[in-house]
Design a protein around this motif. Structure first.
Motif, mmCIF file in Angstrom:
data_model
loop_
_atom_site.group_PDB
_atom_site.id
_atom_site.type_symbol
_atom_site.label_atom_id
_atom_site.label_comp_id
_atom_site.label_asym_id
_atom_site.label_seq_id
_atom_site.Cartn_x
_atom_site.Cartn_y
_atom_site.Cartn_z
ATOM 1 N N TYR A 131 0.849 -1.198 0.000
ATOM 2 C CA TYR A 131 0.000 0.000 0.000
ATOM 3 C C TYR A 131 0.879 1.241 0.000
ATOM 4 O O TYR A 131 2.056 1.194 0.354
ATOM 5 C CB TYR A 131 -0.961 0.040 1.198
ATOM 6 C CG TYR A 131 -0.293 0.197 2.547
ATOM 7 C CD1 TYR A 131 0.043 1.463 3.031
ATOM 8 C CD2 TYR A 131 -0.012 -0.898 3.348
ATOM 9 C CE1 TYR A 131 0.654 1.621 4.263
ATOM 10 C CE2 TYR A 131 0.592 -0.751 4.582
ATOM 11 C CZ TYR A 131 0.925 0.510 5.026
ATOM 12 O OH TYR A 131 1.529 0.656 6.250
ATOM 13 N N ALA A 176 -4.280 0.762 -2.211
ATOM 14 C CA ALA A 176 -3.747 -0.595 -2.275
ATOM 15 C C ALA A 176 -2.751 -0.718 -3.410
ATOM 16 O O ALA A 176 -2.936 -0.154 -4.481
ATOM 17 C CB ALA A 176 -4.884 -1.598 -2.477
ATOM 18 N N LEU A 217 -8.398 -2.442 2.568
ATOM 19 C CA LEU A 217 -8.020 -2.275 1.166
ATOM 20 C C LEU A 217 -8.009 -3.633 0.485
ATOM 21 O O LEU A 217 -7.649 -4.643 1.078
ATOM 22 C CB LEU A 217 -6.632 -1.646 1.060
ATOM 23 C CG LEU A 217 -6.430 -0.280 1.715
ATOM 24 C CD1 LEU A 217 -4.977 0.152 1.594
ATOM 25 C CD2 LEU A 217 -7.347 0.754 1.087
ATOM 26 N N SER A 218 -8.388 -3.633 -0.786
ATOM 27 C CA SER A 218 -8.351 -4.857 -1.593
ATOM 28 C C SER A 218 -8.325 -4.446 -3.055
ATOM 29 O O SER A 218 -8.437 -3.265 -3.383
ATOM 30 C CB SER A 218 -9.582 -5.723 -1.305
ATOM 31 O OG SER A 218 -10.758 -5.072 -1.768
ATOM 32 N N GLY A 219 -8.208 -5.421 -3.924
ATOM 33 C CA GLY A 219 -8.264 -5.140 -5.356
ATOM 34 C C GLY A 219 -9.598 -4.538 -5.766
ATOM 35 O O GLY A 219 -9.665 -3.673 -6.629
ATOM 36 N N PRO A 221 -9.732 -0.421 -3.699
ATOM 37 C CA PRO A 221 -8.319 -0.068 -3.582
ATOM 38 C C PRO A 221 -8.008 1.250 -2.866
ATOM 39 O O PRO A 221 -6.845 1.543 -2.625
ATOM 40 C CB PRO A 221 -7.871 0.010 -5.034
ATOM 41 C CG PRO A 221 -9.103 0.440 -5.771
ATOM 42 C CD PRO A 221 -10.247 -0.214 -5.040
#
Length: 168
Positions: free
Chosen positions: A57, A87, A123-125, A128
């Motif tokens: 990140y 992210a 946070l993730s794909g 983001p």
């Protein structure tokens, strides 16, 4: 997230003794400043890789402001910081913790109070980006010429990476 910390009692008592009446002090509100090289942080996944694919990140301290209320005892300071995070390709699932610090400095630049905190992000794909509003309460006795230093808290390796990427 709301947090509080207080300047040590011995300092408060010694500084409070400097004035003899409430009419002798002038209330002021110390504005926070961001410490150089502590406004952004690039965090990598665990392991040896340090190219853009290894970024977990990136975070930025986007704003820091203070508001104050004076009383007979001293100054109640409300510190609000805004931190944003994005992210990277190697973000881990779950909570992303972005470390930051707050330090109260006296007129000579000595730290009279300090504490470390963390802003939490999911946070993730698929999600983001994140933003956090961190609110803290501080108490400062009258009589001091305080400054409030704030910043993200990179590791030495992250600090070196930040300096190389910004040309410092």
């Amino acid at each position: 997230m709301r947090r509080a910390f207080v300047v040590p009692a011995a300092l408060a008592l010694s500084l409070a003794a400097c004035g003899s009446s409430k009419d002798e002090y002038v209330a002021y509100c110390p504005e926070p400043f961001t410490v150089q090289d502590a406004e952004r942080l690039t965090h990598f996944k665990d392991g040896p890789g340090r190219d853009p694919r290894d970024i977990a990140y990136e975070a930025v301290l986007t704003d820091a402001r203070s508001g104050c209320k004076a009383s007979r005892r001293g100054i109640d300071v409300t510190l609000v910081m805004r931190i944003s995070a994005v992210a990277g390709p190697s973000v881990s699932p779950g909570t992303t913790r972005v470390p930051y610090f707050v330090r109260v400095l006296d007129a000579s630049g000595a730290v009279v109070q300090g504490q470390d905190f963390a802003a939490d992000f999911r946070l993730s794909g698929g999600s983001p980006r994140g933003a956090s509003r961190e609110e803290l309460s501080l108490f400062l006795p009258h009589g001091g010429n305080y400054r409030i230093a704030v910043g993200l808290k990179p590791t030495p390796e992250e600090l070196n990476y930040n300096r190389r990427s910004t040309g410092r």
